[in-house]
Design an enzyme around this catalytic site. Structure first.
Site, PDB file in Angstrom:
ATOM      1  N   ASP A  83       0.764  -1.250  -0.030  1.00  0.00           N
ATOM      2  CA  ASP A  83      -0.159   0.232  -0.009  1.00  0.00           C
ATOM      3  C   ASP A  83       0.590   1.369  -0.193  1.00  0.00           C
ATOM      4  O   ASP A  83       0.367   2.253   0.037  1.00  0.00           O
ATOM      5  CB  ASP A  83      -0.988  -0.024   1.128  1.00  0.00           C
ATOM      6  CG  ASP A  83      -0.347  -0.075   2.598  1.00  0.00           C
ATOM      7  OD1 ASP A  83       0.841  -0.321   2.765  1.00  0.00           O
ATOM      8  OD2 ASP A  83      -1.095  -0.026   3.453  1.00  0.00           O
ATOM      9  N   SER A  84       2.220   1.210   0.088  1.00  0.00           N
ATOM     10  CA  SER A  84       3.054   2.197  -0.210  1.00  0.00           C
ATOM     11  C   SER A  84       2.917   2.655  -1.545  1.00  0.00           C
ATOM     12  O   SER A  84       3.453   3.810  -1.986  1.00  0.00           O
ATOM     13  CB  SER A  84       4.512   1.564  -0.155  1.00  0.00           C
ATOM     14  OG  SER A  84       4.920   0.652  -0.799  1.00  0.00           O
ATOM     15  N   LYS A  92      -1.273  -9.466   3.032  1.00  0.00           N
ATOM     16  CA  LYS A  92      -0.170  -8.838   4.203  1.00  0.00           C
ATOM     17  C   LYS A  92      -1.153  -8.123   4.916  1.00  0.00           C
ATOM     18  O   LYS A  92      -1.798  -7.195   4.653  1.00  0.00           O
ATOM     19  CB  LYS A  92       1.035  -8.026   3.622  1.00  0.00           C
ATOM     20  CG  LYS A  92       2.038  -7.808   4.851  1.00  0.00           C
ATOM     21  CD  LYS A  92       3.414  -7.229   4.604  1.00  0.00           C
ATOM     22  CE  LYS A  92       3.418  -5.997   3.799  1.00  0.00           C
ATOM     23  NZ  LYS A  92       2.936  -4.819   4.501  1.00  0.00           N
ATOM     24  N   GLU A 112       9.462  -4.075  10.209  1.00  0.00           N
ATOM     25  CA  GLU A 112       9.993  -2.830   9.715  1.00  0.00           C
ATOM     26  C   GLU A 112      10.405  -1.999  10.808  1.00  0.00           C
ATOM     27  O   GLU A 112       9.838  -1.887  11.916  1.00  0.00           O
ATOM     28  CB  GLU A 112       8.781  -2.157   8.901  1.00  0.00           C
ATOM     29  CG  GLU A 112       9.015  -0.872   8.330  1.00  0.00           C
ATOM     30  CD  GLU A 112       7.912  -0.237   7.224  1.00  0.00           C
ATOM     31  OE1 GLU A 112       6.902  -0.836   6.920  1.00  0.00           O
ATOM     32  OE2 GLU A 112       8.309   0.976   6.802  1.00  0.00           O
TER      33      GLU A 112
HETATM   34  O1  KIV Z   1       3.547  -1.129   1.488  1.00  0.00           O
HETATM   35  C1  KIV Z   1       4.688  -1.539   1.581  1.00  0.00           C
HETATM   36  O2  KIV Z   1       5.471  -1.123   0.381  1.00  0.00           O
HETATM   37  C2  KIV Z   1       5.247  -2.357   2.698  1.00  0.00           C
HETATM   38  C3  KIV Z   1       6.593  -2.558   2.772  1.00  0.00           C
HETATM   39  C4  KIV Z   1       7.295  -1.173   3.314  1.00  0.00           C
HETATM   40  C5  KIV Z   1       7.015  -3.757   3.319  1.00  0.00           C
HETATM   41  O3  KIV Z   1       4.536  -2.490   3.489  1.00  0.00           O
END
Ligand code: KIV
Length: 260
Positions: A41-42, A109, A178
């Protein structure tokens, strides 16, 4: 191509490599070059220009996952459950099932430790594979007043260990850790039998994940300390586009080489 079993078996034998991707083009470039692609979700930050991940929603995650899967034909793909999409077991099951039904993502996730273990259990009991995410959790950043590094003292390290064990017991097959002190990352990795994938968690993790636009130098606004830039993507793109503009303005492009 990795499977849940081979990912679990990688613990103590092979470092796992994960990278994010949000679209088919880049996913096709990463395909088979890494073990796992995360539709994180980044994407809300680096693709959508927002300050945090909170406004990413289920439709966006499904849209980007479908795109990534068009490019990543031979890589294990995990999709982030977005903020507020797993507030209780029923909502989590409904939304994770929608991801499973509408995409071919192999796992979802979820951010959260002990307090979210019941959600992980509901999903794994219903045949949905789950990757945990503990430590600095971007979906909690607004309520915590910023992005806070975790595992700074022994009490905090013990909390991380308890979180990781709870997620493992609930059936997750690996855990992203993280933004924690290296000592905390090591302690968590030693405390669980499933692989830990670190981002800003030091060298003792069972694998590493980076956000593609950070590691390839496309995201210029901010570079977290843990990011190694493997390419100066933004510089290369800007120079190329400036050159294109110069060539068009000056009449240098298109020359005879590029016409029918
Ligand atoms: O959203 C994302 O890219 C993540 C990573 C930082 C692990 O959760």
């Amino acid at each position: 191509m990795k499977t849940i079993t081979s990912i679990k078996n990688a613990k103590n034998s092979e470092k796992l490599v994960m990278i994010t991707a949000y679209d088919a083009l880049f996913a096709s470039l990463f395909d088979e070059k890494v073990d796992i692609i995360l539709v994180g979700d980044s994407l809300n930050n680096s693709f959508n220009g927002r300050k945090d991940t909170l406004s990413a929603d289920l439709d966006m995650m499904i849209y980007h996952t479908k795109a990534v899967l068009m490019g990543a034909k031979n890589t294990f793909v995990v999709t982030d459950m977005p903020f507020a999409s797993y507030t209780d077991e029923k909502i989590a099951l409904k939304n994770a099932s929608q991801i499973y039904r509408q995409t071919d993502a192999q796992a979802v996730k979820i951010e959260g430790g002990k307090e979210r273990a019941h959600i992980v259990k509901t999903l794994t009991n219903n045949s949905i594979a789950v990757v945990g995410h503990i430590g600095l959790m971007p979906q909690f950043a607004r309520s915590e007043g910023g992005f806070k590094i975790k595992g700074k003292d022994s009490e905090d390290i013990q909390k991380l260990i308890d979180d990781a064990r709870a997620i493992e017991d609930a059936g997750a097959f690996c855990i992203v850790v993280e933004g924690v002190k290296e000592e905390a990352g090591k302690a968590v990795s030693e405390a669980v039998k499933i692989p830990t994938i670190g981002i800003g968690a030091g060298k003792h993790m069972d694998g590493q994940v980076l956000v593609w636009s950070d590691m390839l130098g496309f995201f210029e606004e901010f570079k977290p300390k843990f990011v190694k830039r493997y390419l100066n993507g933004a510089d290369l793109v800007k120079k190329a586009v400036e050159q294109y503009t110069k060539d068009v303005k000056s009449g240098k492009f298109p020359n005879d080489e590029f016409i029918y």
